[in-house]
Scaffold this motif. Structure first.
Motif, mmCIF file in Angstrom:
data_model
loop_
_atom_site.group_PDB
_atom_site.id
_atom_site.type_symbol
_atom_site.label_atom_id
_atom_site.label_comp_id
_atom_site.label_asym_id
_atom_site.label_seq_id
_atom_site.Cartn_x
_atom_site.Cartn_y
_atom_site.Cartn_z
ATOM 1 N N GLN A 135 71.823 -6.596 -56.062
ATOM 2 C CA GLN A 135 71.572 -5.216 -56.467
ATOM 3 C C GLN A 135 70.603 -5.152 -57.634
ATOM 4 O O GLN A 135 69.741 -4.267 -57.688
ATOM 5 C CB GLN A 135 72.890 -4.517 -56.812
ATOM 6 C CG GLN A 135 73.763 -4.272 -55.577
ATOM 7 C CD GLN A 135 74.605 -3.018 -55.714
ATOM 8 O OE1 GLN A 135 74.219 -2.055 -56.351
ATOM 9 N NE2 GLN A 135 75.776 -3.038 -55.110
ATOM 10 N N TRP A 136 70.744 -6.085 -58.598
ATOM 11 C CA TRP A 136 69.789 -6.137 -59.712
ATOM 12 C C TRP A 136 68.395 -6.468 -59.201
ATOM 13 O O TRP A 136 67.401 -5.872 -59.634
ATOM 14 C CB TRP A 136 70.256 -7.174 -60.725
ATOM 15 C CG TRP A 136 69.275 -7.413 -61.829
ATOM 16 C CD1 TRP A 136 69.121 -6.682 -62.975
ATOM 17 C CD2 TRP A 136 68.294 -8.462 -61.881
ATOM 18 N NE1 TRP A 136 68.103 -7.208 -63.742
ATOM 19 C CE2 TRP A 136 67.583 -8.301 -63.098
ATOM 20 C CE3 TRP A 136 67.954 -9.510 -61.031
ATOM 21 C CZ2 TRP A 136 66.543 -9.155 -63.467
ATOM 22 C CZ3 TRP A 136 66.928 -10.364 -61.403
ATOM 23 C CH2 TRP A 136 66.235 -10.186 -62.598
ATOM 24 N N ARG A 141 63.239 -4.637 -45.855
ATOM 25 C CA ARG A 141 64.691 -4.681 -45.661
ATOM 26 C C ARG A 141 65.035 -5.600 -44.478
ATOM 27 O O ARG A 141 65.598 -5.181 -43.476
ATOM 28 C CB ARG A 141 65.278 -3.277 -45.483
ATOM 29 C CG ARG A 141 65.045 -2.387 -46.704
ATOM 30 C CD ARG A 141 65.719 -1.037 -46.572
ATOM 31 N NE ARG A 141 65.234 -0.297 -45.418
ATOM 32 C CZ ARG A 141 64.118 0.427 -45.400
ATOM 33 N NH1 ARG A 141 63.365 0.527 -46.480
ATOM 34 N NH2 ARG A 141 63.756 1.053 -44.304
ATOM 35 N N GLU A 181 74.003 -6.400 -49.208
ATOM 36 C CA GLU A 181 75.343 -6.948 -49.008
ATOM 37 C C GLU A 181 76.267 -5.903 -48.396
ATOM 38 O O GLU A 181 77.067 -6.217 -47.502
ATOM 39 C CB GLU A 181 75.869 -7.483 -50.335
ATOM 40 C CG GLU A 181 75.085 -8.713 -50.778
ATOM 41 C CD GLU A 181 75.357 -9.162 -52.186
ATOM 42 O OE1 GLU A 181 75.161 -10.360 -52.472
ATOM 43 O OE2 GLU A 181 75.744 -8.321 -53.020
ATOM 44 N N TYR A 209 66.615 -10.325 -47.932
ATOM 45 C CA TYR A 209 67.887 -10.909 -48.359
ATOM 46 C C TYR A 209 68.254 -12.028 -47.401
ATOM 47 O O TYR A 209 68.243 -11.852 -46.176
ATOM 48 C CB TYR A 209 68.979 -9.836 -48.342
ATOM 49 C CG TYR A 209 70.356 -10.336 -48.721
ATOM 50 C CD1 TYR A 209 70.749 -10.426 -50.057
ATOM 51 C CD2 TYR A 209 71.277 -10.706 -47.734
ATOM 52 C CE1 TYR A 209 72.011 -10.880 -50.407
ATOM 53 C CE2 TYR A 209 72.544 -11.161 -48.080
ATOM 54 C CZ TYR A 209 72.908 -11.246 -49.417
ATOM 55 O OH TYR A 209 74.164 -11.692 -49.756
ATOM 56 N N THR A 252 71.944 -10.505 -59.645
ATOM 57 C CA THR A 252 72.591 -10.210 -58.370
ATOM 58 C C THR A 252 71.574 -9.611 -57.404
ATOM 59 O O THR A 252 70.435 -9.304 -57.782
ATOM 60 C CB THR A 252 73.738 -9.210 -58.566
ATOM 61 O OG1 THR A 252 73.168 -7.960 -59.028
ATOM 62 C CG2 THR A 252 74.751 -9.716 -59.583
ATOM 63 N N GLY A 300 68.685 -1.353 -57.253
ATOM 64 C CA GLY A 300 69.440 -0.260 -56.664
ATOM 65 C C GLY A 300 68.748 0.442 -55.516
ATOM 66 O O GLY A 300 69.297 1.401 -54.951
ATOM 67 N N ARG A 301 67.566 -0.003 -55.108
ATOM 68 C CA ARG A 301 66.853 0.641 -53.994
ATOM 69 C C ARG A 301 67.396 0.224 -52.637
ATOM 70 O O ARG A 301 67.114 0.871 -51.631
ATOM 71 C CB ARG A 301 65.359 0.311 -54.066
ATOM 72 C CG ARG A 301 64.669 0.871 -55.311
ATOM 73 C CD ARG A 301 63.176 0.640 -55.252
ATOM 74 N NE ARG A 301 62.857 -0.775 -55.188
ATOM 75 C CZ ARG A 301 61.887 -1.293 -54.436
ATOM 76 N NH1 ARG A 301 61.177 -0.519 -53.640
ATOM 77 N NH2 ARG A 301 61.646 -2.586 -54.455
ATOM 78 N N TRP A 302 68.149 -0.883 -52.618
ATOM 79 C CA TRP A 302 68.675 -1.414 -51.357
ATOM 80 C C TRP A 302 69.894 -2.250 -51.681
ATOM 81 O O TRP A 302 69.886 -3.014 -52.652
ATOM 82 C CB TRP A 302 67.602 -2.277 -50.673
ATOM 83 C CG TRP A 302 67.967 -2.841 -49.345
ATOM 84 C CD1 TRP A 302 68.638 -2.225 -48.330
ATOM 85 C CD2 TRP A 302 67.653 -4.165 -48.858
ATOM 86 N NE1 TRP A 302 68.766 -3.071 -47.247
ATOM 87 C CE2 TRP A 302 68.164 -4.265 -47.541
ATOM 88 C CE3 TRP A 302 66.996 -5.266 -49.415
ATOM 89 C CZ2 TRP A 302 68.038 -5.418 -46.777
ATOM 90 C CZ3 TRP A 302 66.857 -6.414 -48.652
ATOM 91 C CH2 TRP A 302 67.376 -6.487 -47.336
ATOM 92 N N ASP A 303 70.947 -2.079 -50.883
ATOM 93 C CA ASP A 303 72.165 -2.862 -51.057
ATOM 94 C C ASP A 303 72.399 -3.682 -49.790
ATOM 95 O O ASP A 303 73.160 -3.284 -48.909
ATOM 96 C CB ASP A 303 73.361 -1.954 -51.342
ATOM 97 C CG ASP A 303 74.616 -2.741 -51.721
ATOM 98 O OD1 ASP A 303 74.609 -3.976 -51.551
ATOM 99 O OD2 ASP A 303 75.598 -2.131 -52.170
#
Length: 335
Positions: A312-313, A143, A322, A170, A310, A317-320
């Motif tokens: 999220q894809w 992360r 944005e 990210y 995206t 869904g394990r980490w957002d």
């Protein structure tokens, strides 16, 4: 309406947490510390979010991040520059491992680097373009966010985030510069609105996704450039690449992303469980400058569209990241 307001308040509540640690660093003038590492060393060993604001200047120091939930906030990528000259090979002559071989060394999670430059200048000073990390993430680091940053090295492996098992990264609005495999994540990685500048006529991107079939590297809305003959990417391990709505310099070689193998030393070849997985999509067909770059998402086993690809894809869904980044910017406004 009430439910929507409730959800908004729930989302906003962490942003007003009174236990956020705020520190400042400047080379001169009012500040809590004169070096970034001194500020990092002062942080308590707990789970509080820490924000370290860094004034303009050239900070000639290595950073060691081993404490979770830290955001380093510069004053702009042209204003706050963290720079050291270090060759990995030289470092390993006197140390047992890579810890310390980069300008920014990360053994922690939930780390954000915003509005600054990280620069390993060894290659520019010496002409040696072998492995020299600007940012090196280790086996437990996940992360990780970079936003509005420049990440530069004079050699290979500029941005090396290497958590093979659950690494998630990210990157938004960044500039990356280096040589072979200059951006080389392991695990899951998402890049958007960025520029990749390759200084060598070899591979720009590299991905290791051998630990899970879902591991992937996504690059969206970005630009690739470099010296004449630079290549888009390669892999040694199982990997998965998604290149969506990018633009490509005519300096890029007509060489598809490829698997690197060792014909005379087959024992060095890595497993190839899932085969070649290189996916492209372009809104503008002019960006498909070679036949192998042609849009092919329709051939994906899930018949994906570009809108599916995206952040999220990417992280299932394990980490957002944005939402996390939006919260971090709101915290910065609450000074």
């Amino acid at each position: 309406m009430l439910r929507s307001l409730f959800l908004l308040l729930c989302f906003a509540m962490p942003l007003y947490a009174k236990d956020v640690i705020r520190l400042s660093v400047a080379l001169e003038g009012p500040a809590d510390f004169r070096s970034i590492q001194a500020a990092l060393n002062s942080l308590p060993d707990n789970n509080q979010q820490a924000i370290i604001s860094i004034a303009p200047g050239l900070y000639q120091e290595k950073l060691y991040l081993s404490r979770n939930k830290v955001a380093l906030i510069g004053s702009g990528r042209d204003q706050t520059i963290i720079m050291i000259a270090e060759l990995r090979q030289n470092w390993l002559k006197h140390h047992p491992n890579d810890w310390g071989s980069a300008v920014v060394n990360i053994r922690a999670s939930d780390i954000a680097l915003l509005s600054l430059t990280v620069h390993n200048s060894y290659g520019e000073l010496t002409g040696d373009n072998e492995h020299q990390f600007a940012i090196r993430g280790f086996e437990t680091a996940t992360r990780i966010i970079t936003d509005d940053c420049a990440v530069i090295a004079g050699g290979a492996d500029t941005l090396s985030l290497w958590n093979k098992d659950d690494g998630m990264y990210y990157h938004r609005n960044c500039y990356f510069e280096g040589h072979t495999d200059m951006v080389c994540p392991r695990g899951w990685a998402f890049f958007t609105d960025s520029t990749f500048m390759n200084k060598k006529a070899y591979a720009t991107l590299w991905h290791d996704g051998e630990r899970a079939e879902s591991q992937k590297m996504v690059v969206r809305n970005s630009h690739f450039d470099g010296v004449p003959g630079f290549m888009l990417g390669r892999r040694h391990y199982d990997a998965q690449f998604y290149l969506i709505d990018n633009t490509y310099s005519r300096n890029m070689a007509d060489t598809p992303i490829f698997r690197h193998t060792y014909p005379t030393e087959p024992e060095r070849n890595q497993a190839n469980l899932w085969g070649d997985r290189y996916y492209f999509s372009h809104q503008d067909s002019n960006n498909s400058i070679y036949p192998w770059l042609a849009s092919n998402l329709a051939k994906h086993p899930q018949a994906l569209s570009a809108e599916h690809i995206t952040a999220q894809w990417t992280f299932a869904g394990r980490w957002d990241p944005e939402a996390e980044l939006a919260q971090l910017y709101l915290l910065l406004e609450q000074k």
